[in-house]
Design a protein around this motif. Sequence first.
Motif, mmCIF file in Angstrom:
data_model
loop_
_atom_site.group_PDB
_atom_site.id
_atom_site.type_symbol
_atom_site.label_atom_id
_atom_site.label_comp_id
_atom_site.label_asym_id
_atom_site.label_seq_id
_atom_site.Cartn_x
_atom_site.Cartn_y
_atom_site.Cartn_z
ATOM 1 N N SER A 144 -74.885 28.637 87.230
ATOM 2 C CA SER A 144 -75.921 29.412 87.920
ATOM 3 C C SER A 144 -77.334 28.952 87.572
ATOM 4 C CB SER A 144 -75.781 30.897 87.573
ATOM 5 O OG SER A 144 -75.994 31.113 86.183
ATOM 6 N N ALA A 145 -77.461 28.063 86.599
ATOM 7 C CA ALA A 145 -78.790 27.602 86.173
ATOM 8 C C ALA A 145 -79.205 26.381 86.989
ATOM 9 C CB ALA A 145 -78.775 27.257 84.685
ATOM 10 N N PRO A 146 -80.395 26.395 87.618
ATOM 11 C CA PRO A 146 -80.851 25.227 88.366
ATOM 12 C C PRO A 146 -81.039 24.016 87.450
ATOM 13 C CG PRO A 146 -82.177 27.180 88.871
ATOM 14 C CD PRO A 146 -81.344 27.517 87.689
ATOM 15 N N VAL A 147 -80.862 22.835 88.016
ATOM 16 C CA VAL A 147 -80.961 21.609 87.225
ATOM 17 C C VAL A 147 -82.362 21.441 86.649
ATOM 18 C CG1 VAL A 147 -80.689 19.099 87.273
ATOM 19 C CG2 VAL A 147 -79.178 20.548 88.636
ATOM 20 N N PHE A 148 -83.370 21.690 87.474
ATOM 21 C CA PHE A 148 -84.744 21.488 86.997
ATOM 22 C C PHE A 148 -85.092 22.475 85.880
ATOM 23 C CE2 PHE A 148 -85.247 24.713 90.281
ATOM 24 C CZ PHE A 148 -86.179 25.577 89.725
ATOM 25 N N TRP A 149 -84.489 23.677 85.920
ATOM 26 C CA TRP A 149 -84.741 24.650 84.854
ATOM 27 C C TRP A 149 -84.153 24.157 83.539
ATOM 28 C CZ3 TRP A 149 -81.699 27.714 81.661
ATOM 29 C CH2 TRP A 149 -82.369 28.745 80.993
ATOM 30 N N LEU A 150 -82.940 23.612 83.584
ATOM 31 C CA LEU A 150 -82.340 23.052 82.374
ATOM 32 C C LEU A 150 -83.181 21.895 81.832
ATOM 33 C CD1 LEU A 150 -78.542 22.936 83.330
ATOM 34 C CD2 LEU A 150 -79.652 24.483 81.709
ATOM 35 N N ALA A 151 -83.700 21.068 82.738
ATOM 36 C CA ALA A 151 -84.511 19.931 82.305
ATOM 37 C C ALA A 151 -85.803 20.394 81.638
ATOM 38 C CB ALA A 151 -84.819 19.034 83.502
ATOM 39 N N LEU A 152 -86.481 21.357 82.254
ATOM 40 C CA LEU A 152 -87.720 21.868 81.667
ATOM 41 C C LEU A 152 -87.457 22.577 80.339
ATOM 42 C CD1 LEU A 152 -89.461 23.262 84.890
ATOM 43 C CD2 LEU A 152 -90.029 21.176 83.630
ATOM 44 N N LEU A 153 -86.343 23.300 80.246
ATOM 45 C CA LEU A 153 -85.989 23.968 78.993
ATOM 46 C C LEU A 153 -85.723 22.936 77.898
ATOM 47 C CD1 LEU A 153 -85.324 26.616 77.512
ATOM 48 C CD2 LEU A 153 -82.951 26.342 78.301
ATOM 49 N N ALA A 154 -85.036 21.855 78.240
ATOM 50 C CA ALA A 154 -84.763 20.797 77.258
ATOM 51 C C ALA A 154 -86.058 20.143 76.777
ATOM 52 C CB ALA A 154 -83.832 19.752 77.873
ATOM 53 N N VAL A 155 -86.993 19.928 77.691
ATOM 54 C CA VAL A 155 -88.281 19.346 77.301
ATOM 55 C C VAL A 155 -89.027 20.281 76.352
ATOM 56 C CG1 VAL A 155 -90.570 18.689 78.163
ATOM 57 C CG2 VAL A 155 -88.520 17.930 79.358
ATOM 58 N N TYR A 156 -89.020 21.567 76.681
ATOM 59 C CA TYR A 156 -89.744 22.534 75.849
ATOM 60 C C TYR A 156 -89.150 22.629 74.445
ATOM 61 C CZ TYR A 156 -91.512 26.992 74.098
ATOM 62 O OH TYR A 156 -92.078 27.972 73.313
ATOM 63 N N LEU A 256 -74.116 15.008 92.404
ATOM 64 C CA LEU A 256 -74.622 14.177 91.303
ATOM 65 C C LEU A 256 -75.894 13.451 91.724
ATOM 66 C CD1 LEU A 256 -74.051 13.137 88.421
ATOM 67 C CD2 LEU A 256 -72.816 11.237 89.475
ATOM 68 N N VAL A 257 -75.936 12.983 92.966
ATOM 69 C CA VAL A 257 -77.145 12.311 93.473
ATOM 70 C C VAL A 257 -78.316 13.277 93.505
ATOM 71 C CG1 VAL A 257 -78.164 11.195 95.491
ATOM 72 C CG2 VAL A 257 -75.837 10.606 94.792
ATOM 73 N N THR A 258 -78.070 14.508 93.979
ATOM 74 C CA THR A 258 -79.128 15.516 94.007
ATOM 75 C C THR A 258 -79.629 15.847 92.609
ATOM 76 O OG1 THR A 258 -78.128 16.477 95.991
ATOM 77 C CG2 THR A 258 -79.730 17.822 94.804
ATOM 78 N N GLY A 259 -78.693 16.001 91.676
ATOM 79 C CA GLY A 259 -79.087 16.266 90.295
ATOM 80 C C GLY A 259 -79.894 15.132 89.703
#
Length: 319
Positions: A144-156, A256-259
């Motif tokens: 349920s977590a968007p890919v960009f949210w996971l990416a931003l959380l990992a950066v933070y 996978l391409v979209t991610g």
Amino acid sequence: MVRLVLWRLAFAVPLLVAVTAGMFALASASPFDPVRQYLGDRAMTTAPEVVERIRANWALDRPVMEQYATWLGNLVRGDLGESRSFHRPVLEIVAERLPWTLLATGSAIVLMLAASLVLGTLAAWKKGSWLDRVITGGAFANESAPVFWLALLAVYVFAVRLGWLPAGGLSDAAATTLDPLDVARHLVLPVVVLAISQSSWLVLYVRESVIATLREDFVTGARARGLAERTVVTRHALRAALLPFLTLLGARIPELVTGAILVETVFSWPGVASASVQAALSVDFPLLAALTLLGTIAVLLGNLLADLAYHKADPRVAA
């Protein structure tokens, strides 16, 4: 297998023609003017005759079918045109960026498969236990977590707060050459985020498939012969459960391409996926057309490899 490859190639040609034709039709119907997008703020002060000259140079004043026929002819000759946003040949941009995308997505696929098989099998083996609930609950939450949210959380967390890993890019800003160790450090977060974002459905599918296989008669027979439970699960149940999993994996290549597009954009990874975002924002149609064609080929190739792996794993399919 040879017949399968030939059949898929015969199917791919009209499909690619249909995709590229639809792409040109959508471009002609788009309300965005590539010339004005190219000029930016200068569009308000540029003389109309200059705008029309640029439009003529880009062949935008011709009928859409004539534009498509010209592009298709150039494509057959290996000419993908000139990028309007990068101001370089499209083929040069793709050749420069494609290896970095293949490195990131290939590493993510390996990590995703290994982690999903282990976690899914453990959840099935320990069905109903606290480990099963943790794995399945985490998979549903991750789905349920968007890919960009996971990416931003990992950066933070890992770049800003802890400072363990770089926030993005291919190497440090002060670096004058590419150091493999430095590239590997910058690769960790994009690969892990992409793998985690695409692994939820794999974990859940492996779990359900292994649970169903554990009820089969041949598994009961293996247990009756006195084989260890670990051997029964890994050598019998998991192997049989992976056959439909191979085909399902090929069907998920578009996701996978979209991610990859979102992950490369967040982490400023210099791949073809992030270039597609810049091409779309700049209405850079030559580059966008080439990347759309490349993405379609990737989907077709992924499905073909999955079917070939299925035939190899189960020769009865070809019979």
